[in-house]
Design a protein around this motif. Structure first.
Motif, PDB file in Angstrom:
ATOM      1  N   PRO A   1     -25.587  88.255 -45.980  1.00 27.33           N
ATOM      2  CA  PRO A   1     -24.812  87.082 -45.549  1.00 27.33           C
ATOM      3  C   PRO A   1     -25.051  86.784 -44.071  1.00 27.33           C
ATOM      4  CG  PRO A   1     -23.451  88.600 -46.813  1.00 27.33           C
ATOM      5  CD  PRO A   1     -24.738  89.316 -46.538  1.00 27.33           C
ATOM      6  N   ILE A   2     -25.199  85.508 -43.741  1.00 27.32           N
ATOM      7  CA  ILE A   2     -25.354  85.112 -42.346  1.00 27.32           C
ATOM      8  C   ILE A   2     -24.030  85.341 -41.620  1.00 27.32           C
ATOM      9  CG2 ILE A   2     -25.758  83.139 -40.809  1.00 27.32           C
ATOM     10  CD1 ILE A   2     -27.579  81.992 -42.970  1.00 27.32           C
ATOM     11  N   ARG A   3     -24.091  85.944 -40.452  1.00 28.33           N
ATOM     12  CA  ARG A   3     -22.875  86.204 -39.686  1.00 28.33           C
ATOM     13  C   ARG A   3     -22.264  84.884 -39.215  1.00 28.33           C
ATOM     14  NH1 ARG A   3     -26.328  90.196 -37.255  1.00 28.33           N
ATOM     15  NH2 ARG A   3     -25.876  92.285 -38.076  1.00 28.33           N
ATOM     16  N   THR A   4     -20.953  84.824 -39.228  1.00 26.77           N
ATOM     17  CA  THR A   4     -20.233  83.624 -38.801  1.00 26.77           C
ATOM     18  C   THR A   4     -19.251  83.977 -37.696  1.00 26.77           C
ATOM     19  OG1 THR A   4     -20.365  82.696 -41.036  1.00 26.77           O
ATOM     20  CG2 THR A   4     -18.729  81.753 -39.557  1.00 26.77           C
ATOM     21  N   ASP A   5     -19.290  83.227 -36.615  1.00 28.46           N
ATOM     22  CA  ASP A   5     -18.332  83.371 -35.528  1.00 28.46           C
ATOM     23  C   ASP A   5     -17.211  82.363 -35.771  1.00 28.46           C
ATOM     24  OD1 ASP A   5     -16.900  83.132 -33.103  1.00 28.46           O
ATOM     25  OD2 ASP A   5     -18.619  83.847 -31.955  1.00 28.46           O
ATOM     26  N   THR A   6     -16.103  82.833 -36.341  1.00 25.16           N
ATOM     27  CA  THR A   6     -15.022  81.933 -36.748  1.00 25.16           C
ATOM     28  C   THR A   6     -14.465  81.154 -35.572  1.00 25.16           C
ATOM     29  OG1 THR A   6     -14.436  83.432 -38.543  1.00 25.16           O
ATOM     30  CG2 THR A   6     -12.790  81.797 -37.911  1.00 25.16           C
ATOM     31  N   PHE A   7     -14.249  81.834 -34.448  1.00 25.02           N
ATOM     32  CA  PHE A   7     -13.657  81.181 -33.288  1.00 25.02           C
ATOM     33  C   PHE A   7     -14.522  80.014 -32.819  1.00 25.02           C
ATOM     34  CE2 PHE A   7     -13.102  80.712 -28.688  1.00 25.02           C
ATOM     35  CZ  PHE A   7     -11.736  80.521 -28.610  1.00 25.02           C
ATOM     36  N   ARG A   8     -15.817  80.237 -32.669  1.00 30.44           N
ATOM     37  CA  ARG A   8     -16.696  79.167 -32.190  1.00 30.44           C
ATOM     38  C   ARG A   8     -16.891  78.081 -33.244  1.00 30.44           C
ATOM     39  NH1 ARG A   8     -18.042  83.500 -29.272  1.00 30.44           N
ATOM     40  NH2 ARG A   8     -18.495  83.176 -27.046  1.00 30.44           N
ATOM     41  N   THR A   9     -16.839  78.446 -34.512  1.00 32.30           N
ATOM     42  CA  THR A   9     -16.900  77.437 -35.577  1.00 32.30           C
ATOM     43  C   THR A   9     -15.717  76.485 -35.472  1.00 32.30           C
ATOM     44  OG1 THR A   9     -18.086  78.905 -37.091  1.00 32.30           O
ATOM     45  CG2 THR A   9     -16.895  77.061 -38.077  1.00 32.30           C
ATOM     46  N   LEU A  10     -14.527  77.024 -35.271  1.00 35.28           N
ATOM     47  CA  LEU A  10     -13.327  76.189 -35.130  1.00 35.28           C
ATOM     48  C   LEU A  10     -13.429  75.302 -33.895  1.00 35.28           C
ATOM     49  CD1 LEU A  10     -10.598  78.804 -36.108  1.00 35.28           C
ATOM     50  CD2 LEU A  10     -11.340  76.834 -37.459  1.00 35.28           C
ATOM     51  N   ARG A  11     -13.934  75.841 -32.794  1.00 39.53           N
ATOM     52  CA  ARG A  11     -14.086  75.044 -31.579  1.00 39.53           C
ATOM     53  C   ARG A  11     -15.067  73.896 -31.799  1.00 39.53           C
ATOM     54  NH1 ARG A  11     -11.919  76.965 -26.698  1.00 39.53           N
ATOM     55  NH2 ARG A  11     -13.243  75.436 -25.656  1.00 39.53           N
TER      56      ARG A  11
END
Length: 300
Positions: A13-23
């Protein structure tokens, strides 16, 4: 080429940065700041719950609260059936939703979670009474999105307010700065009217602020007309006004709404060739929910 990879190579799975995705998602919204986005998303959650349960004139109660410990909150409560455990857990996942575009306004699965993308903190409580409820807190630290739920911690440690008493439905409580709190005390009614006036006019739900019912905005000294137009065999309901005074800029001349929320405003130069200055005295709220499936992630 992909076909030349050996059979032993497997994907991860590709890693996801939740915080930066929300920003990043926040940047796509028309609203001016994260608190305004939060208000719209939580009202949308309430309206979606009313629609899903065929509720007519459901109630959303909004409160600005200050505690003795100098903490400031903006709290929403809707009286729709509460989330079950499965819905509650999915609510905390980004871009995961059981809702479908065109049938609700909050289908994207970002909702209240966007608030933590700008450093906010939000507590969610859902259930049938003070004994049967689920609760969570979402916040960020060092640019990392975090959450804790009553599945893992005692519920009082999540809510952190011994005086809280839950009633049937769902409550969202956002932590505010003192400056934002003071600003909302002055501007909250107008902000909600700006985005949700069609819902208030058509009584899709009742909204109260600190116990007082919020009435819809209407032009003063005006005549109201409720009309229905046809578009590709679809009915588009509209609420139109002819005013004795000039209409404010943000309501000229057509305000398009989907599921009650303002989506777009169209100003027409000299509409229908009226006399000079009379074009500024006409306006219309048009319900184009039929186009709801075409909404983008930012509800535009």
């Amino acid at each position: 080429m992909l076909s030349s990879l050996p059979d032993v190579v497997t994907g991860q799975p590709i890693r996801t940065d939740t915080f930066r995705t929300l920003r990043n998602i926040l940047k796509s919204y028309e609203e001016s700041d994260h608190v305004e986005i939060l208000i719209n998303e939580i009202i949308a959650n309430g309206l979606d719950a009313f629609l899903e349960n065929s509720m007519i004139r459901g109630e959303i109660e909004v409160e600005l609260k200050k505690t003795n410990s100098e903490k400031y909150y903006l709290q929403f409560h809707n009286n729709a059936p509460p989330m079950n455990r499965s819905q509650f857990m999915k609510y905390h996942e980004v871009s995961v939703s059981e809702k479908k575009a065109g049938f609700s306004i909050g289908y994207a699965g970002v909702g209240a979670k966007l608030f933590i993308g700008d450093g906010g903190e939000i507590t969610t409580i859902t259930g049938t009474d003070n004994q049967n409820m689920l609760a969570s807190k979402m916040w960020s630290e060092n640019e990392v999105a975090l959450m804790a739920t009553s599945e893992e911690y005692p519920i009082l440690e999540i809510i952190t307010d011994p005086s809280y008493r839950h009633v049937y439905g769902t409550t969202y409580r956002a932590t505010l700065t003192s400056e934002t709190f003071d600003n909302l005390k002055e501007n909250l009614p107008e902000l909600i009217q700006k985005w949700w006036n069609y819902s208030l006019l058509s009584e899709q739900f009742i909204l109260k602020i600190n116990g007082k019912k919020l009435e819809p905005w209407k032009p003063k000294k005006s005549k109201e007309y409720r009309e229905q137009f046809m578009w590709k065999k679809n009915k588009i309901n509209a609420i139109c006004y002819i005013s004795a005074d000039s209409i404010p800029e943000n309501n000229k001349h057509i305000v398009f709404t989907v599921h009650g929320k303002r989506i777009e405003t169209a100003q027409i130069e000299n509409p229908i060739r009226l006399k000079e200055n009379y074009g500024d005295r006409v306006m219309c709220f048009a319900d184009v929910t039929v186009l709801g499936e075409h909404l983008r992630l930012n509800k535009a």
